[in-house]
Structure formats: C-alpha cells, structure tokens
Design a protein around this motif. Structure first.
Motif, short mmCIF file in Angstrom:
data_model
loop_
_atom_site.label_atom_id
_atom_site.label_comp_id
_atom_site.label_asym_id
_atom_site.label_seq_id
_atom_site.Cartn_x
_atom_site.Cartn_y
_atom_site.Cartn_z
N PRO A 1 0.82 -1.21 0.00
CA PRO A 1 0.00 0.00 0.00
C PRO A 1 0.85 1.27 0.00
N ASP A 2 0.31 2.30 -0.66
CA ASP A 2 0.96 3.61 -0.66
C ASP A 2 0.39 4.50 0.43
N SER A 3 -0.88 4.28 0.74
CA SER A 3 -1.54 5.07 1.79
C SER A 3 -2.57 4.18 2.47
N PHE A 4 -3.24 4.75 3.47
CA PHE A 4 -4.24 3.98 4.20
C PHE A 4 -5.43 3.63 3.33
N ARG A 5 -5.64 4.35 2.25
CA ARG A 5 -6.75 4.05 1.34
C ARG A 5 -6.64 2.66 0.72
N ASP A 6 -5.43 2.13 0.63
CA ASP A 6 -5.22 0.80 0.05
C ASP A 6 -5.58 -0.33 1.01
#
Length: 146
Positions: free
Chosen positions: A64-69
C-alpha cells in the motif's frame, strides 16, 4: 548445404537460408489436425491461475501507498486469500494505521497475523496453516549428531 554449415545454422552461428525445409503450401487454418474439428485442450490441463483459484491456493501481495489501500487488503482477506502486506514504502504513521486495521480484520475473521520481516506482515485466514522454519526441521536424523 554442407554438414558444417548445417551444424552452424543449428547452433545459431549463421543464418539458415536453406529454403527447401519450408513448405510453401502451408496455409494457416487450412487443417485443424483432428479430421476437420478444432483442436481441443485436454481438460486435465488448466492455466495455473485458474487451478489456483479453484483449489484456494492463492496468496496476494499488497504494497500500500496510503491507508486508502487497506480496503484491498480487507477484500482479499475476506475472500479467504492469505495476504502479504509490505509496508516499507509507507509513512510510519500510516503503516501503524494499516497494522491496526489488519489486527482488527484478523480478529473479526478469526485469522492470524505474523511478522515476516521488518514492516512486512502475513495475514492468514482461519483455515490456513503456516509452517515455520522450526516446525520443518526434523528432530532427529543425519544432521542432529549430538
């Protein structure tokens, strides 16, 4: 063509310009090979991804790149797929949020979480067994000569 030239062409050292090996009458699709019927693949032969999906032998890796992933992690895990989560590319605060999310996920679905490396975790569903290095070693045998 001499034998030395044939051997060199076979080894790929020179170009094979001998045209007598090629059939000019070949037309693509002219013959199907089974008496006018189309070629049929043996039903026992399947593409590896199809077989893996049918037998449940899939493992997903998510970086993941951010928590959205985190949603992708949750959807894969909810489908019963073990997930390797690589958090090395994330900011430490977001990585902590993803680990907290994963902990809640495995608690809710009765799975397990295991640290594989620094900031890399393995999430496994309840029906998956992880064989560790110590469990794979024989207790007695040739290498245990104490």
């Amino acid at each position: 063509m001499g034998s030395v030239r044939k051997a060199s062409a076979w080894l790929g050292l020179v170009e094979d310009n001998d045209e007598r090996y090629y059939d000019d009458e070949y037309a693509e699709g002219a013959q199907t090979g089974t008496g006018g019927q189309a070629w049929v693949t043996d039903p026992r032969v399947q593409v590896a991804s199809e077989t893996a999906e049918e037998t449940g032998r899939r493992i997903a890796t998510v970086t993941p790149d951010s928590f959205r992933d985190a949603r992708a992690i949750g959807e894969l895990f909810r489908d019963g797929v073990p997930v390797i989560v690589n958090l090395t590319a994330m900011d430490p605060t977001d990585a902590k949020r993803v680990v907290d999310f994963a902990a809640g996920l495995i608690f809710g679905l009765r799975g397990s979480i295991e640290r594989v490396a620094t900031r890399v975790f393995l999430l496994t569903p309840a029906d998956t067994q992880v064989v560790t290095e110590a469990a794979g070693r024989p207790t007695d045998g040739f290498f245990n000569q104490s």
